[in-house]
Design a protein around this motif. Structure first.
Motif, PDB file in Angstrom:
ATOM      1  N   ARG A   1     -10.748  24.612   3.069  1.00 17.90           N
ATOM      2  CA  ARG A   1      -9.972  25.817   2.762  1.00 17.90           C
ATOM      3  C   ARG A   1      -8.492  25.536   2.494  1.00 17.90           C
ATOM      4  N   ILE A   2      -8.089  24.272   2.574  1.00 15.11           N
ATOM      5  CA  ILE A   2      -6.694  23.917   2.317  1.00 15.11           C
ATOM      6  C   ILE A   2      -6.528  23.615   0.833  1.00 15.11           C
ATOM      7  N   PRO A   3      -5.632  24.312   0.133  1.00 18.42           N
ATOM      8  CA  PRO A   3      -5.474  24.062  -1.316  1.00 18.42           C
ATOM      9  C   PRO A   3      -4.932  22.666  -1.589  1.00 18.42           C
ATOM     10  N   VAL A   4      -5.455  22.046  -2.626  1.00 21.30           N
ATOM     11  CA  VAL A   4      -5.034  20.725  -3.070  1.00 21.30           C
ATOM     12  C   VAL A   4      -4.415  20.875  -4.457  1.00 21.30           C
ATOM     13  N   PRO A   5      -3.285  20.224  -4.753  1.00 23.97           N
ATOM     14  CA  PRO A   5      -2.546  20.493  -5.999  1.00 23.97           C
ATOM     15  C   PRO A   5      -3.090  19.787  -7.241  1.00 23.97           C
ATOM     16  N   PHE A   6      -4.399  19.572  -7.300  1.00 22.38           N
ATOM     17  CA  PHE A   6      -5.019  19.007  -8.503  1.00 22.38           C
ATOM     18  C   PHE A   6      -6.514  19.327  -8.449  1.00 22.38           C
ATOM     19  N   PRO A   7      -7.165  19.429  -9.614  1.00 24.76           N
ATOM     20  CA  PRO A   7      -8.603  19.718  -9.628  1.00 24.76           C
ATOM     21  C   PRO A   7      -9.396  18.587  -8.981  1.00 24.76           C
ATOM     22  N   PRO A   8     -10.565  18.884  -8.437  1.00 23.78           N
ATOM     23  CA  PRO A   8     -11.387  17.819  -7.840  1.00 23.78           C
ATOM     24  C   PRO A   8     -11.709  16.744  -8.879  1.00 23.78           C
ATOM     25  N   PRO A   9     -11.421  15.480  -8.579  1.00 23.88           N
ATOM     26  CA  PRO A   9     -11.717  14.423  -9.544  1.00 23.88           C
ATOM     27  C   PRO A   9     -13.222  14.173  -9.637  1.00 23.88           C
ATOM     28  N   ALA A  10     -13.629  13.542 -10.730  1.00 18.51           N
ATOM     29  CA  ALA A  10     -15.043  13.233 -10.941  1.00 18.51           C
ATOM     30  C   ALA A  10     -15.519  12.098 -10.043  1.00 18.51           C
ATOM     31  N   GLY A  11     -14.592  11.321  -9.516  1.00 24.25           N
ATOM     32  CA  GLY A  11     -14.928  10.218  -8.625  1.00 24.25           C
ATOM     33  C   GLY A  11     -13.703   9.749  -7.885  1.00 24.25           C
ATOM     34  N   ASP A  12     -13.914   8.984  -6.836  1.00 23.85           N
ATOM     35  CA  ASP A  12     -12.826   8.546  -5.970  1.00 23.85           C
ATOM     36  C   ASP A  12     -13.071   7.085  -5.612  1.00 23.85           C
ATOM     37  N   PHE A  13     -12.134   6.197  -5.963  1.00 12.80           N
ATOM     38  CA  PHE A  13     -12.304   4.764  -5.758  1.00 12.80           C
ATOM     39  C   PHE A  13     -11.127   4.206  -4.956  1.00 12.80           C
ATOM     40  N   THR A  14     -11.426   3.275  -4.058  1.00 11.12           N
ATOM     41  CA  THR A  14     -10.395   2.549  -3.322  1.00 11.12           C
ATOM     42  C   THR A  14     -10.251   1.159  -3.924  1.00 11.12           C
ATOM     43  N   LEU A  15      -9.015   0.767  -4.209  1.00  6.09           N
ATOM     44  CA  LEU A  15      -8.705  -0.570  -4.717  1.00  6.09           C
ATOM     45  C   LEU A  15      -7.777  -1.252  -3.717  1.00  6.09           C
ATOM     46  N   LEU A  16      -8.293  -2.261  -3.045  1.00  9.68           N
ATOM     47  CA  LEU A  16      -7.515  -3.035  -2.077  1.00  9.68           C
ATOM     48  C   LEU A  16      -7.054  -4.312  -2.761  1.00  9.68           C
ATOM     49  N   ALA A  17      -5.777  -4.383  -3.060  1.00  5.15           N
ATOM     50  CA  ALA A  17      -5.234  -5.502  -3.832  1.00  5.15           C
ATOM     51  C   ALA A  17      -4.222  -6.261  -2.990  1.00  5.15           C
ATOM     52  N   GLY A  18      -3.987  -7.507  -3.369  1.00  3.73           N
ATOM     53  CA  GLY A  18      -2.976  -8.283  -2.665  1.00  3.73           C
ATOM     54  C   GLY A  18      -3.119  -9.765  -2.902  1.00  3.73           C
ATOM     55  N   ASP A  19      -2.171 -10.514  -2.337  1.00  2.17           N
ATOM     56  CA  ASP A  19      -2.192 -11.968  -2.507  1.00  2.17           C
ATOM     57  C   ASP A  19      -3.280 -12.594  -1.658  1.00  2.17           C
ATOM     58  N   TRP A  20      -3.639 -13.844  -2.014  1.00  8.22           N
ATOM     59  CA  TRP A  20      -4.697 -14.545  -1.290  1.00  8.22           C
ATOM     60  C   TRP A  20      -4.395 -16.035  -1.282  1.00  8.22           C
ATOM     61  N   PHE A  21      -4.894 -16.694  -0.220  1.00 10.34           N
ATOM     62  CA  PHE A  21      -4.665 -18.123  -0.019  1.00 10.34           C
ATOM     63  C   PHE A  21      -6.011 -18.837   0.073  1.00 10.34           C
ATOM     64  N   LYS A  22      -6.109 -19.990  -0.567  1.00 12.70           N
ATOM     65  CA  LYS A  22      -7.356 -20.758  -0.517  1.00 12.70           C
ATOM     66  C   LYS A  22      -7.569 -21.419   0.838  1.00 12.70           C
ATOM     67  N   ARG A  23      -6.507 -21.630   1.577  1.00 11.18           N
ATOM     68  CA  ARG A  23      -6.622 -22.207   2.910  1.00 11.18           C
ATOM     69  C   ARG A  23      -7.107 -21.145   3.902  1.00 11.18           C
ATOM     70  N   ASN A  24      -7.905 -21.573   4.883  1.00  9.65           N
ATOM     71  CA  ASN A  24      -8.394 -20.654   5.895  1.00  9.65           C
ATOM     72  C   ASN A  24      -7.268 -20.179   6.804  1.00  9.65           C
ATOM     73  N   HIS A  25      -7.533 -19.069   7.496  1.00 11.72           N
ATOM     74  CA  HIS A  25      -6.497 -18.475   8.346  1.00 11.72           C
ATOM     75  C   HIS A  25      -6.077 -19.415   9.468  1.00 11.72           C
ATOM     76  N   THR A  26      -6.960 -20.268   9.933  1.00 13.45           N
ATOM     77  CA  THR A  26      -6.588 -21.200  11.010  1.00 13.45           C
ATOM     78  C   THR A  26      -5.543 -22.204  10.536  1.00 13.45           C
ATOM     79  N   TYR A  27      -5.665 -22.640   9.286  1.00  8.73           N
ATOM     80  CA  TYR A  27      -4.674 -23.560   8.715  1.00  8.73           C
ATOM     81  C   TYR A  27      -3.330 -22.860   8.549  1.00  8.73           C
ATOM     82  N   LEU A  28      -3.361 -21.636   8.022  1.00 10.77           N
ATOM     83  CA  LEU A  28      -2.120 -20.887   7.831  1.00 10.77           C
ATOM     84  C   LEU A  28      -1.457 -20.589   9.169  1.00 10.77           C
ATOM     85  N   ARG A  29      -2.263 -20.274  10.157  1.00  8.36           N
ATOM     86  CA  ARG A  29      -1.725 -20.006  11.498  1.00  8.36           C
ATOM     87  C   ARG A  29      -1.062 -21.255  12.072  1.00  8.36           C
TER      88      ARG A  29
END
Length: 542
Positions: free
Chosen positions: A149-177
């Protein structure tokens, strides 16, 4: 007469039962198994952290005020914790999932988080908070929908996607630690990922002519990124729980720890298009792509990648200032966001926080106001609750930068419940900083180059700046925020650059109420894990 009183008492008891049982907000239950597993994000076999066998982990979908019961089974061979970037845990820092609030989940054990997304909407993410585990995965998206019942300032989209982006390292976390534990500087990343995949490894499928919501979070360790889509424009609609003015962008800077929502309309000829993520402010510009696939397309991606900024600070600053609060839109409640006039409240206190990169005991550290944070085996929240001495002292970090050398300390700053404060982040270094505050959102009233002075307040936006929980500070610059301390608890203020956070660029803000009332803060959970000097003590019987 006595029977009438008994009957009235029974009716009243029934009313309370209905109110507190059937009137509760909905519950959502999750059972997560955390394991190590083989992943190949950059084409090299690595030991990643999986949640229910997934990398990234499953997305949490919920509605404002939902209660989330998340049972986490730690099947790693080392202690583990999850934290919830942007979830405010109203009156409940017991669930924040950091070393200052919670004991780690031991190997082979489980812990059940009991969260409520009270008065929140928007896009966030969860992540592992200990031992550089974030470099191995274990993160996932959080989508909080508005109540019906809470108004949203845009029409309902046809779909909703999450994109988790960021840097990455080839070394394992134990090496980085180990690199950080030896006091060395963190290496440069090897590449970038989108939802755990490298170049063209992830696809979003859309129908031509329809509009979709993309929730984009920078879950990386150290690197600001820029996001853009070949041939398409993005309409910004939400930033970390705030509806924004719906400005249109062709490229969007997202600093470490930040989250944005955009609407994208599939209004181009039927084919596939690049979704591009590139690094910002790095010597070597890293780039990766995903695919926006039209469902009626028979043509793959082609052509040049769309232009994106690389080291242009002025471009990024101008864009940051253009992101404004939608004053007429409802937030998690039906009243307009702009009904909260933050600019008319006079701060009771100014806190200035300066980051630095000192060498202490011949080892690289990072500090805030000369103090490099040292974690303890007893979480600060437990030490505070059980009144265990010798763990920390309130006031062990100054409100402002002071002269002298940096030093190691378990730093805790005291603050009064319901106070309203001004915080100025001062960055005298040559790298972009990204700051996050747990348990709260804040208004980014100003940012600029050079030294902050009281005269800088003349340029503050006191009308419609965005409210969020993570903000950037550009090199040799400052960023000022206004924040209502409306949430009692022990709250982490930290760099979102995970190497800097790990080596001391963080501290805790103890927001205190003398009332000792459940109205202000929930009691210690019955299932709270106890460790360090709190081991062997008791939580509560019910």
């Amino acid at each position: 007469m006595r029977q009438t009183k008994i009957l009235c008492s029974l009716v009243f008891s029934l009313f309370l039962f209905v109110t507190f049982v059937y009137g509760e907000d909905p519950y959502r239950f999750f059972t997560w198994k955390v394991t190590f597993g083989d992943i190949y994000p950059l084409g090299v076999k690595q030991r990643g952290i999986l949640i229910n066998g997934q990398f990234p982990g499953p997305r949490i979908e919920c509605v404002t005020n939902d209660n989330l019961i998340i049972s986490v089974h730690n099947e790693l061979n080392e202690p583990f914790l999850l934290s919830w970037n942007g979830i405010q845990h109203r009156r409940n820092s017991w669930q924040d999932g950091l070393s200052g609030t919670n004991c780690p989940i031991p190997p082979g054990k489980n812990f059940t988080y009991v969260l409520q997304v009270k008065d929140q909407i928007g896009s966030f993410f969860y992540f592992p908070s200990l031992a550089m585990h974030k470099a191995a995965g274990g993160f996932g998206g959080i989508a909080i929908w508005s109540r019906p019942r809470i108004p949203v300032p845009f029409p309902p989209p046809a779909g909703d996607f999450t994109l988790l982006a960021g840097d990455w390292f080839k070394r394992n976390h134990t090496y980085l630690r180990a690199i950080l534990n030896r006091g060395h500087k963190f290496p440069a990343p090897d590449g970038l990922l989108i939802n755990g995949r490298g170049w063209n490894g992830y696809t979003v499928t859309v129908d031509q002519g329809k509009t979709y919501r993309l929730r984009i979070s920078n879950v990386g360790l150290t690197t600001s990124i820029n996001f853009r889509i070949q041939g398409h424009k993005m309409k910004l609609i939400e930033v970390e729980g705030s509806h924004t003015l719906q400005n249109t962008y062709t490229a969007l800077d997202i600093h470490v720890g930040q989250s944005y929502s955009v609407l994208v309309t599939a209004d181009q000829p039927a084919m596939d298009y690049y979704m591009v993520v590139s690094s910002r402010f790095t010597k070597l510009v890293l780039t990766t792509t995903a695919v926006l696939h039209y469902s009626n397309s028979f043509k793959g991606v082609s052509g040049a990648l769309p232009w994106g900024p690389t080291d242009q600070i002025a471009w990024s600053l101008s864009q940051a200032r253009s992101i404004r609060w939608n004053l007429t839109a409802s937030g998690p409640r039906p009243n307009p966001q702009g009904s909260y006039h933050y600019g008319m409240i006079k701060p009771a206190r100014t806190i200035r926080l300066a980051n630095s990169a000192p060498i202490i005991n011949r080892m690289q550290r990072y500090a805030v106001n000369r103090v490099s944070y040292v974690p303890t085996s007893t979480p600060l929240k437990l030490a505070d609750y059980f009144k265990i001495g010798g763990i920390f002292s309130v006031g062990s970090i100054s409100d402002y930068p002071t002269g002298g050398g940096a030093y190691l300390q378990t730093s805790v700053m005291g603050a009064d419940f319901r106070s309203f404060v001004e915080i100025v982040f001062e960055n005298f270094e040559t790298t972009v900083q990204s700051w996050h505050i747990d348990g709260h959102s804040f208004f980014v009233v100003g940012m600029d180059g050079g030294q902050w002075t009281p005269a800088s307040r003349k340029g503050y936006n006191l009308r419609d700046t965005v409210s969020r929980c993570t903000t950037q500070v550009y090199p040799k610059s400052w960023t000022a925020i206004y924040m209502a301390l409306d949430n009692v608890g022990m709250w982490n203020i930290r760099s979102e650059d995970w190497a800097r956070q790990y080596l001391g660029q963080q501290f805790y803000l103890r927001v205190f109420s003398p009332a000792n009332s459940w109205r202000d803060e929930y009691p210690i959970p019955k299932n709270a894990l106890l460790c360090g000097k709190a081991a062997g003590r008791h939580t509560r019987p019910f």
